[in-house]
Design an enzyme around this catalytic site. Sequence first.
Site, PDB file in Angstrom:
ATOM      1  N   ASN A  31       4.155  -2.949  -1.101  1.00  0.00           N
ATOM      2  CA  ASN A  31       3.766  -4.106  -1.494  1.00  0.00           C
ATOM      3  C   ASN A  31       5.059  -5.123  -0.500  1.00  0.00           C
ATOM      4  O   ASN A  31       6.049  -4.916  -0.916  1.00  0.00           O
ATOM      5  CB  ASN A  31       3.286  -5.225  -2.527  1.00  0.00           C
ATOM      6  N   ASN A  53      -2.346  -6.053  -8.932  1.00  0.00           N
ATOM      7  CA  ASN A  53      -2.171  -7.818  -9.485  1.00  0.00           C
ATOM      8  C   ASN A  53      -2.741  -7.464 -10.893  1.00  0.00           C
ATOM      9  O   ASN A  53      -3.650  -8.716 -11.667  1.00  0.00           O
ATOM     10  CB  ASN A  53      -2.495  -8.586  -8.383  1.00  0.00           C
ATOM     11  N   ASP A  98      -1.238  -2.931  -4.529  1.00  0.00           N
ATOM     12  CA  ASP A  98      -0.825  -3.719  -5.252  1.00  0.00           C
ATOM     13  C   ASP A  98      -1.961  -4.384  -5.888  1.00  0.00           C
ATOM     14  O   ASP A  98      -2.726  -5.381  -5.036  1.00  0.00           O
ATOM     15  CB  ASP A  98      -0.358  -4.575  -4.675  1.00  0.00           C
ATOM     16  N   TYR A 156      -4.826  -4.363  -1.040  1.00  0.00           N
ATOM     17  CA  TYR A 156      -4.256  -5.181  -1.855  1.00  0.00           C
ATOM     18  C   TYR A 156      -4.991  -6.305  -2.969  1.00  0.00           C
ATOM     19  O   TYR A 156      -5.918  -7.352  -1.952  1.00  0.00           O
ATOM     20  CB  TYR A 156      -3.189  -6.354  -1.393  1.00  0.00           C
ATOM     21  N   ASP A 169       9.654  -8.335  -2.577  1.00  0.00           N
ATOM     22  CA  ASP A 169       9.557  -8.720  -4.523  1.00  0.00           C
ATOM     23  C   ASP A 169       9.021  -7.372  -4.917  1.00  0.00           C
ATOM     24  O   ASP A 169       8.544  -7.189  -6.268  1.00  0.00           O
ATOM     25  CB  ASP A 169       9.013  -9.911  -4.496  1.00  0.00           C
ATOM     26  N   HIS A 170       8.531  -5.845  -4.612  1.00  0.00           N
ATOM     27  CA  HIS A 170       7.761  -4.495  -5.312  1.00  0.00           C
ATOM     28  C   HIS A 170       8.876  -3.835  -4.595  1.00  0.00           C
ATOM     29  O   HIS A 170       9.673  -3.956  -3.641  1.00  0.00           O
ATOM     30  CB  HIS A 170       6.566  -4.805  -4.216  1.00  0.00           C
ATOM     31  N   GLU A 220       0.148  -6.514   1.672  1.00  0.00           N
ATOM     32  CA  GLU A 220       0.814  -8.276   1.761  1.00  0.00           C
ATOM     33  C   GLU A 220       1.451  -8.452   3.315  1.00  0.00           C
ATOM     34  O   GLU A 220       3.523  -9.135   3.366  1.00  0.00           O
ATOM     35  CB  GLU A 220       1.837  -8.860   1.009  1.00  0.00           C
TER      36      GLU A 220
END
Length: 351
Positions: A48, A233, A231, A180, A334-335, A87
């Site tokens: 991501n 989530n 990802d 995603y 941030d991943h 993303e």
Amino acid sequence: MGPVSKRSLSSTDRSISPPALRRKLSCTTESQHVPNTWSGQVRLFSWNVNGIGPLLQKHLSFERGSLSPLRSFLKRHQWPQLLCLQEVKISPKDSATQRRLQHAANQGNAADEPTYSVHFSLPRDKYNATGFGGKVHGVASLIRDDFATGIRVTRKPDWDLEGRVLIHEHETGLAIINGYWVNGTSNPYRDPASGKVTGTRHDHKLRSHQHMLDETLQLGRDGYQVVLMGDMNIARARIDGHPNLRTSPVQHVKNRADFNSKFFTDEKGMRGIDVFRHLHGDTEKYTYHPRGRSWGESCDRVDLIVVSRALVDDMGAVTATDICDSAQERGHSDHVPLWVSLDLSRIAGVL
């Protein structure tokens, strides 16, 4: 060999690729040469990127053959056969950035290095994926051209209007899903046809779980072994959240239970295997490290690779996996990336 897909090949175009290059690569050292694809070993990456822009930047160097940041990533990780990006945040109308991504994947390649083709799924929901000028969500798959010759079809499922899913069906009987997955929130969800509010993003997440499960089960009925990457989530269990696992509001707990049931525990579900936990046990590594916090202060394992049980139990086709858990590998995102290695020669009916 897997079955001939009954699905339309017009879902998205597939490039015609050159013959595979046959140069051997040591798995312990970096090299500019192409791995021996005839061994049956393939490496699949997922990341991501939280926006593709920084990976497309041009170097200030005028040196011939200088690599884009994206090409440098591919080289550093020894030219994986597939890189699933989530993303990417590209507007569906922005064909220029889509072309730039294709260019960046191959910028500065030497004659004996592999090249890549890029496929996209970008938002097409005019009510639920319009933020930031349509620059929300979006996935892209970079497929190494010598591996792409075996991809029968790359498609975007009709049920995904937010640009979250790409499905690659390979002639060996392997189906790889770049996803995603929806993040559950209390924000409203609007019917894609009418625009009327029909619940929350939590409700949409649960529906998307069912859609993904239905897709996975249908691929299994068609004779494919499935690899889910991306990802998702969801942090599956207490060990996957540091310092704590998210439990508030309670709907997050319900979403987690639904995910674990559908893809791991329910006899009528996928009954999949989380390859990181399978090979690394209770090792504490995480994929989400938010910006603005000290490294390791708060993190979660929400990016996963989940495979059909037969790939592990019957075929022994999963040979390695890991999470690139470092600030350097996180880069601008941030991943962090994660990967799996598969031996295609072990899949029933292959080669």
